[in-house]
Every structure is written in C-alpha cells, then in structure tokens.
Design a protein around this motif. Structure first.
Motif, short mmCIF file in Angstrom:
data_model
loop_
_atom_site.label_atom_id
_atom_site.label_comp_id
_atom_site.label_asym_id
_atom_site.label_seq_id
_atom_site.Cartn_x
_atom_site.Cartn_y
_atom_site.Cartn_z
N ASP A 26 7.37 141.86 -2.73
CA ASP A 26 6.67 140.68 -2.73
C ASP A 26 5.16 140.61 -3.59
OD1 ASP A 26 5.17 138.38 -2.04
OD2 ASP A 26 6.19 138.36 0.06
N ALA A 27 5.03 139.74 -4.35
CA ALA A 27 3.70 139.68 -5.09
C ALA A 27 2.90 139.66 -4.27
CB ALA A 27 3.78 138.83 -6.14
N ARG A 28 2.75 139.12 -3.23
CA ARG A 28 1.56 138.75 -2.34
C ARG A 28 1.11 140.05 -1.66
NH1 ARG A 28 4.67 134.12 1.26
NH2 ARG A 28 6.30 136.03 0.83
N ASP A 29 2.23 140.96 -1.20
CA ASP A 29 1.71 142.40 -1.02
C ASP A 29 0.88 143.16 -2.12
OD1 ASP A 29 2.78 141.99 1.55
OD2 ASP A 29 4.80 143.03 1.18
N LEU A 30 1.30 142.92 -3.18
CA LEU A 30 0.52 143.61 -4.36
C LEU A 30 -0.93 142.87 -4.38
CD1 LEU A 30 0.28 145.63 -6.87
CD2 LEU A 30 1.45 143.68 -8.29
N LEU A 86 10.39 154.23 -23.66
CA LEU A 86 9.56 155.40 -23.45
C LEU A 86 8.18 154.73 -23.25
CD1 LEU A 86 10.85 158.29 -25.43
CD2 LEU A 86 11.34 157.73 -23.20
N ARG A 87 7.99 153.61 -22.45
CA ARG A 87 6.47 152.79 -22.35
C ARG A 87 5.90 153.50 -21.22
NH1 ARG A 87 6.08 152.07 -27.36
NH2 ARG A 87 7.80 150.91 -28.30
N GLY A 88 5.00 154.25 -21.33
CA GLY A 88 4.30 155.05 -20.35
C GLY A 88 2.95 154.09 -19.64
N ASN A 89 2.89 153.06 -20.10
CA ASN A 89 1.82 152.16 -19.40
C ASN A 89 2.28 151.17 -18.65
OD1 ASN A 89 2.96 150.90 -22.04
ND2 ASN A 89 1.31 149.73 -22.33
N VAL A 90 3.51 151.15 -18.17
CA VAL A 90 4.11 150.06 -17.28
C VAL A 90 4.11 150.64 -15.84
CG1 VAL A 90 6.25 148.81 -16.53
CG2 VAL A 90 5.42 149.00 -18.98
N ARG A 91 3.73 149.86 -14.72
CA ARG A 91 3.86 150.14 -13.41
C ARG A 91 4.62 149.12 -12.72
NH1 ARG A 91 2.67 153.98 -15.57
NH2 ARG A 91 0.80 155.14 -15.61
N VAL A 92 5.45 149.47 -11.64
CA VAL A 92 6.58 148.62 -11.37
C VAL A 92 6.18 148.52 -9.76
CG1 VAL A 92 8.84 147.97 -11.02
CG2 VAL A 92 8.04 148.97 -13.08
N HIS A 93 6.10 147.20 -9.22
CA HIS A 93 6.12 146.91 -7.68
C HIS A 93 7.63 146.32 -7.56
CE1 HIS A 93 5.28 145.90 -3.71
NE2 HIS A 93 5.09 144.62 -4.05
N ILE A 108 1.23 145.94 -14.88
CA ILE A 108 1.84 146.07 -13.67
C ILE A 108 3.14 144.86 -13.72
CG2 ILE A 108 1.94 145.93 -11.07
CD1 ILE A 108 -1.08 146.78 -11.50
N GLY A 109 4.35 145.07 -13.17
CA GLY A 109 5.31 144.21 -13.22
C GLY A 109 5.68 144.17 -11.86
N CYS A 110 5.81 142.88 -11.28
CA CYS A 110 6.19 142.60 -9.79
C CYS A 110 7.61 141.91 -9.93
CB CYS A 110 5.16 141.81 -9.20
SG CYS A 110 5.45 141.66 -7.38
N GLU A 111 8.64 142.35 -9.02
CA GLU A 111 9.77 141.53 -9.18
C GLU A 111 10.49 142.20 -7.66
OE1 GLU A 111 12.57 139.57 -9.30
OE2 GLU A 111 11.59 139.48 -11.30
N PRO A 112 10.80 141.34 -6.86
CA PRO A 112 11.71 141.53 -5.76
C PRO A 112 12.84 141.74 -5.84
CG PRO A 112 11.20 139.41 -5.66
CD PRO A 112 10.32 139.89 -7.00
N TYR A 113 13.78 141.26 -6.93
CA TYR A 113 15.17 141.32 -7.19
C TYR A 113 15.52 142.72 -7.71
CZ TYR A 113 19.80 139.61 -8.90
OH TYR A 113 21.03 139.41 -8.94
#
Length: 226
Positions: free
Chosen positions: A109-113, A99-106, A79-84
């Motif tokens: 704010d990391a605190r919400d995640l 084509l990487r299917g094992n990535v999730r993106v938030h 899981i990648g977390c980035e507000p920008y």
C-alpha cells in the motif's frame, strides 16, 4: 503508534504466477526494499533514511516506465510502489535484465510507504494510468483524493514535480479539482499541453492498449507549492 484502519481496494495477486516470477519475488524483492516500511517491522513509523535525489512512482504496473526512468537518471533513486504482486514480479524480471541498481521496490500500500517518507524527501512523483474506479460511488477510492494526496504533498519538497497520466476524462476532472487543493499548481501554459507527453516519456503497455481502443491519453504536470 497504532496502525490506522485502511480499506484496500483492488487485487494484490492474479490467478497464477509463473515459476520464474515466484523465484524473482523470493530471491530479489527483499534486497530492493527502500527500508523498514511495514507496520510490523516499523511500528513507530521511523522515517526512512534516503540519500540523494529520490523519486517515487505510485502503481508502476509492469515496470516499463520505472525501468526507463532509472536508465535515464542513474544518479536518482526511484522508489516504485505497487501492491499487485504479478506486476512486482514483472518489474523484478526487467531489473534482472537491465541491471538498474537505483530502483527500490515497495510491494504494498502506497499509504504505508508515505507514512515513513521524510518530509520534503521527494523531487518527483509519477501517477501513471491509475485504477480509474469508473463507477461514481467508487470515486472516493481513486488515488486523487485527500487521503492519498495529503501525505504525498508532505513528502514532496517545494517545486517538486508530480506527473499524472490517464486516459479517463473524469479522472482528469477529479485530478484538476483535487490535486491543487492538496498544495500543487498545474503548470500548463498552453491549451494543448495536456495532449503532449513529457520529453522523457515512454509508452507503456497500458497506454498502447488505451490508444488502440480509442481512448485519449492526458498528461498533467503539477508543481508542489511551498
């Protein structure tokens, strides 16, 4: 549950997004969400459902390292977390090519995640070249403060690895002070361990710039105690 007041410092968007980047955000971002993170969609803060080994990268920049790790560890969900949003769009472009299917993106704010990550869910976390907030009066905004480290520690299982990379010596000082207080053990065994990147490391664009400008990378590894 009422949403806590949280100041957010830093940018969420640059001056301009390329047309292609805008398209990536519209077409790809929702499908890569780790689940219901936002307060509007998850006001009860119900924990996410995560299957299998899961890692987290906080502040992935343009995503070079995240895509690299996803390629090396296809059986791990990262899981990648980035507000920008400019950085988020750059990552989405890289994922279209890789084509990487094992990535999730938030994209937020990391605190919400971390509010909705199940306790002990993470086997590894990366904090790579975080915003240094160099002025002394701004040090409380750094990620290596209790507000961020306490929920991160809760979300990591005993023995899980936290990797921190920075080119700012004072950030190293604060990291070595605050991270152990949050329940982590610094794993260094030799005096120069902090100079050696991890075996599966890839140099990011930011690190290359730091080296060109004469700043020294520091690599710190911690283990979650418990």
């Amino acid at each position: 549950m009422s949403r806590p007041h949280r100041n957010f410092y830093g940018r969420t968007k640059g001056k301009h997004l390329k047309d292609s980047h805008q398209r990536y955000l519209v077409e790809d971002l929702a499908a890569l969400s780790p689940g219901a993170v936002g307060w509007e969609e998850n006001p009860d803060r119900t924990p996410l459902r995560l299957d299998g080994e899961t890692w987290l990268e906080v502040g992935f920049g343009s995503g070079e390292h995240l895509v690299h790790q996803a390629a090396l560890h296809p059986d791990v969900t990262i899981i990648g977390c980035e507000p920008y949003m400019n950085g988020v769009a750059s990552l989405l472009g890289k994922l279209r090519e890789a084509l990487r299917g094992n990535v999730r993106v938030h994209a937020g704010d990391a605190r919400d995640l971390m509010d909705v990550l199940p306790e002990g869910a993470l086997g590894r976390a990366f904090l790579l070249y975080p915003d240094p907030w160099p002025k002394a009066r701004h040090h409380r905004r750094r990620f290596v403060t209790p507000e961020h480290l306490a929920p991160l520690a809760r979300a990591m299982r005993p023995g899980a690895e936290l990797r921190v990379a920075t080119d700012i010596e004072d950030y190293v000082r604060q990291t070595l002070l605050e991270v152990p207080r949050a329940g982590f053990r610094w794993t260094a065994e030799r005096a120069d361990d902090w100079r050696r990147p991890w075996a599966d490391w890839t140099r990011t664009r930011y690190e290359a710039k730091a080296v060109r400008e004469g700043r020294v990378p520091h690599y710190l590894t911690f283990a979650r105690e418990g």
